[in-house]
Scaffold this active site. Sequence first.
Site, PDB file in Angstrom:
ATOM      1  N   GLU A 162       0.808  -1.219   0.000  1.00 37.02           N
ATOM      2  CA  GLU A 162       0.000   0.000   0.000  1.00 37.02           C
ATOM      3  C   GLU A 162       0.839   1.267   0.000  1.00 37.02           C
ATOM      4  O   GLU A 162       0.492   2.256  -0.651  1.00 37.02           O
ATOM      5  CB  GLU A 162      -0.939   0.008   1.211  1.00 37.02           C
ATOM      6  CG  GLU A 162      -2.234  -0.759   1.007  1.00 37.02           C
ATOM      7  CD  GLU A 162      -2.092  -2.253   1.208  1.00 37.02           C
ATOM      8  OE1 GLU A 162      -3.128  -2.940   1.210  1.00 37.02           O
ATOM      9  OE2 GLU A 162      -0.955  -2.743   1.344  1.00 37.02           O
ATOM     10  N   LEU A 163       1.940   1.262   0.745  1.00 39.37           N
ATOM     11  CA  LEU A 163       2.725   2.489   0.858  1.00 39.37           C
ATOM     12  C   LEU A 163       3.354   2.893  -0.467  1.00 39.37           C
ATOM     13  O   LEU A 163       3.644   4.075  -0.683  1.00 39.37           O
ATOM     14  CB  LEU A 163       3.790   2.343   1.948  1.00 39.37           C
ATOM     15  CG  LEU A 163       3.347   2.814   3.355  1.00 39.37           C
ATOM     16  CD1 LEU A 163       2.157   1.997   3.853  1.00 39.37           C
ATOM     17  CD2 LEU A 163       4.499   2.732   4.345  1.00 39.37           C
TER      18      LEU A 163
END
Length: 250
Positions: A128-129
């Site tokens: 996600e990051l």
Amino acid sequence: MIHTEITGEVAVLRLRHGKANTIDTELCRELADKLAEVERDGRRAVVLTGAGEMFSAGVDLLRLHDGGPRYIAEFLPALSDAFLALFGFPRPVIAAVNGHAIAGGAVLAAACDRRVLNAAHGRIGVTELLVGVPFPLSAMEILRSAFGTSALAELTLLCETYGGEHALARGLADELAEPDDVLPRALELAHQLAAIPPKTFAHTKAQIHRPFHERIAEHRTGDDAHVEQLWSSPESLTAIKSYVDKVLRH
């Protein structure tokens, strides 16, 4: 988007949503509904798998990009509700990870009780990051439950994906299987756990999950609001657009 196949006392839920089985609002709601239906029907266990060569590539970023803040406000609660419906399901749930389980797809796998990974081309990782968005609290606590607090920094901050023996060594998969054996082995495990008296299994699973459910219940309202702000911020939307343009539109 989710096809149900019944094998004795086990329900196989197969994600069928585009080529990558991406996660959007409709799939989240359907997953929660399917699990409720399976429980009402008295099935003793569930196997979750994907159609084609992908378990799930995670959140539908094209939909996220095109929908903007309004869609994000609708999607994030549905996403957390789907994760929690799977994580809190009282009966055995086995992930037959037939292909890559990335980002939200990895969280779906983590929410299951056991994970059988395709040894040939299945990779698991939470990325996600890389897209520029944080994890909802439900996802983080599910990852903590499955993989342990000590593993969270490596898994979430480095954004790596792991396959085969590397996934097994990190506890991201419980077993490896050859491609044609992933689903049969998951079904074997499901039938094995289904033989445990349901109330006994449900109570034990609830005991294991209790600290994570308690943290989610205590902090979800405030954390979810902050996560929505971050996902909807100009900085995050720019990062999402950059990732979509660079990776998904080519």
